[in-house]
Design a protein around this motif. Structure first.
Motif, PDB file in Angstrom:
ATOM      1  N   ARG A 172     -16.306 -33.559 -37.907  1.00 29.00           N
ATOM      2  CA  ARG A 172     -16.230 -35.057 -37.551  1.00 29.00           C
ATOM      3  C   ARG A 172     -16.853 -35.225 -36.225  1.00 29.00           C
ATOM      4  O   ARG A 172     -17.560 -36.289 -35.971  1.00 29.00           O
ATOM      5  CB  ARG A 172     -15.032 -35.502 -38.000  1.00 29.00           C
ATOM      6  CG  ARG A 172     -14.611 -35.525 -39.398  1.00 29.00           C
ATOM      7  CD  ARG A 172     -12.964 -35.978 -39.440  1.00 29.00           C
ATOM      8  NE  ARG A 172     -12.514 -35.512 -40.897  1.00 29.00           N
ATOM      9  CZ  ARG A 172     -11.398 -35.201 -41.324  1.00 29.00           C
ATOM     10  NH1 ARG A 172     -10.480 -35.269 -40.262  1.00 29.00           N
ATOM     11  NH2 ARG A 172     -11.037 -34.879 -42.371  1.00 29.00           N
ATOM     12  N   LEU A 173     -16.195 -34.381 -35.154  1.00 33.23           N
ATOM     13  CA  LEU A 173     -17.076 -34.643 -34.122  1.00 33.23           C
ATOM     14  C   LEU A 173     -18.350 -34.528 -33.756  1.00 33.23           C
ATOM     15  O   LEU A 173     -19.111 -35.201 -33.184  1.00 33.23           O
ATOM     16  CB  LEU A 173     -16.213 -33.640 -33.055  1.00 33.23           C
ATOM     17  CG  LEU A 173     -14.446 -33.929 -32.695  1.00 33.23           C
ATOM     18  CD1 LEU A 173     -14.121 -32.681 -31.795  1.00 33.23           C
ATOM     19  CD2 LEU A 173     -14.693 -35.141 -31.782  1.00 33.23           C
ATOM     20  N   LYS A 174     -18.973 -33.491 -34.388  1.00 33.95           N
ATOM     21  CA  LYS A 174     -20.426 -33.146 -34.700  1.00 33.95           C
ATOM     22  C   LYS A 174     -21.328 -34.430 -35.238  1.00 33.95           C
ATOM     23  O   LYS A 174     -22.211 -34.562 -34.597  1.00 33.95           O
ATOM     24  CB  LYS A 174     -20.816 -31.966 -35.156  1.00 33.95           C
ATOM     25  CG  LYS A 174     -20.241 -30.614 -34.462  1.00 33.95           C
ATOM     26  CD  LYS A 174     -20.739 -29.283 -34.857  1.00 33.95           C
ATOM     27  CE  LYS A 174     -20.337 -28.896 -36.232  1.00 33.95           C
ATOM     28  NZ  LYS A 174     -20.765 -27.460 -36.405  1.00 33.95           N
ATOM     29  N   THR A 175     -20.523 -34.828 -36.241  1.00 34.19           N
ATOM     30  CA  THR A 175     -21.103 -35.886 -36.776  1.00 34.19           C
ATOM     31  C   THR A 175     -21.195 -37.091 -35.681  1.00 34.19           C
ATOM     32  O   THR A 175     -22.399 -37.722 -35.787  1.00 34.19           O
ATOM     33  CB  THR A 175     -20.501 -36.452 -38.058  1.00 34.19           C
ATOM     34  OG1 THR A 175     -20.543 -35.222 -39.072  1.00 34.19           O
ATOM     35  CG2 THR A 175     -21.083 -37.470 -38.646  1.00 34.19           C
ATOM     36  N   ARG A 176     -20.176 -37.492 -35.009  1.00 33.67           N
ATOM     37  CA  ARG A 176     -20.124 -38.650 -34.413  1.00 33.67           C
ATOM     38  C   ARG A 176     -21.145 -38.695 -33.036  1.00 33.67           C
ATOM     39  O   ARG A 176     -22.002 -39.352 -32.458  1.00 33.67           O
ATOM     40  CB  ARG A 176     -18.659 -38.784 -33.753  1.00 33.67           C
ATOM     41  CG  ARG A 176     -18.538 -40.160 -32.833  1.00 33.67           C
ATOM     42  CD  ARG A 176     -18.851 -41.357 -33.570  1.00 33.67           C
ATOM     43  NE  ARG A 176     -17.739 -41.549 -34.577  1.00 33.67           N
ATOM     44  CZ  ARG A 176     -16.665 -42.027 -34.204  1.00 33.67           C
ATOM     45  NH1 ARG A 176     -16.259 -42.411 -33.064  1.00 33.67           N
ATOM     46  NH2 ARG A 176     -15.709 -42.212 -35.579  1.00 33.67           N
TER      47      ARG A 176
END
Length: 285
Positions: free
Chosen positions: A264-268
């Motif tokens: 999720r961090l990488k997506t954001r």
């Protein structure tokens, strides 16, 4: 698969070298780690290289000390561009302030009749981001106190004779600094900060996430912060806040953050980079 996204090396107040930390992460079978040294990204290159040898995903990060409404806050910056000129310039200033603070602390200890040498503290720290733990360890190693805990209780805790306040950037400045370096800004260990009423305002200022999982967060606290993060559309992270052997048993891997949170961090951060690219293209066009 798990991650630990709050770790320190001997480039700030941890005791592990970058290579030792990566080896410990491999022993803990972690898929990803973030090094969040205080006010520095100097150790990131070495940790990244060591992680690559162990097949561990590495996230360059740092922990910034900030202030809001008289509350000290620690803001984690993830996925930082460690070559960003503005970031490096601001961190260099933070390091200068840290070094000056150490000099003031040692001077106060000297005034109490204890011949602690500031050069001994800097030699033990052997980094550009020294802190109170280095003063405490030097006092202990020179046998001026019987334990590191005694050093804090007698001299270094807030309100004690050698405590010196930090000069801090504002929370908004910390968030903006992290963003302009391409990173995500996350409030560290909110359960220790005890300023939950500030979190909605921080979110309005651009905060990206909350460190919901931490060694000093109970299960109930973690659940409460997860619910708050969901309500404010903030990301959730977690980490052990391991300082090597400085605080007793190494904590690395004791907080096992499911890898889905890293995704999720990488997506954001990818979305943020795309948005910035589109904005730059429009501006240049």
């Amino acid at each position: 698969m798990f991650a630990d996204l709050h770790l320190h090396t001997n480039f700030s107040d941890g005791t592990y070298s970058p290579e030792q930390l990566a080896a410990q992460a491999a022993r803990a079978r972690l898929k990803a780690i973030a090094v969040t040294d205080h006010d520095t990204v100097e150790g990131c290159a070495r940790v990244g290289a060591a992680c690559q040898e162990h097949g561990i995903e590495f996230i360059p990060a740092a922990e910034l000390t900030a202030e809001m409404n008289d509350h000290e806050l620690h803001i984690l910056g993830f996925y930082l561009d460690t070559a960003n000129p503005l970031l490096l310039a601001r961190l260099a200033e933070c390091q200068r302030v840290r070094q000056e603070r150490i000099r003031h602390m040692v001077a106060r200890i000297n005034e109490m009749g204890i011949p602690l040498a500031v050069d001994d503290v800097f030699a033990l720290a052997n980094c550009r981001s020294p802190g109170r733990p280095h003063v405490a360890r030097t006092l202990w190693e020179r046998e001026f106190v019987s334990s590191i805990d005694e050093a804090f209780e007698r001299f270094l805790k807030k309100g004690k004779p050698a405590w010196v306040p930090k000069l801090k950037m504002s929370a908004q400045e910390a968030i903006d600094l992290i963003h302009q370096a391409g990173g995500l800004a996350v409030l560290a260990h909110p359960g220790l900060t005890r300023a939950d009423e500030l979190i909605p305002e921080l979110a309005a200022q651009g905060l990206d996430g909350l460190e919901c999982f931490h060694t000093k967060h109970s299960r109930g606290m973690a659940e409460n912060y997860l619910a708050l993060a969901t309500r404010l559309n903030l990301l959730a992270t977690g980490g052990s806040d391991c300082h090597g052997t400085a605080k007793g048993k190494p904590l690395i891997g004791t907080v096992k953050l499911p890898y889905a949170y890293v995704e999720r961090l990488k997506t954001r951060v990818t979305e943020r980079a795309l948005d910035r690219g589109i904005l730059l293209a429009r501006t240049n066009g």
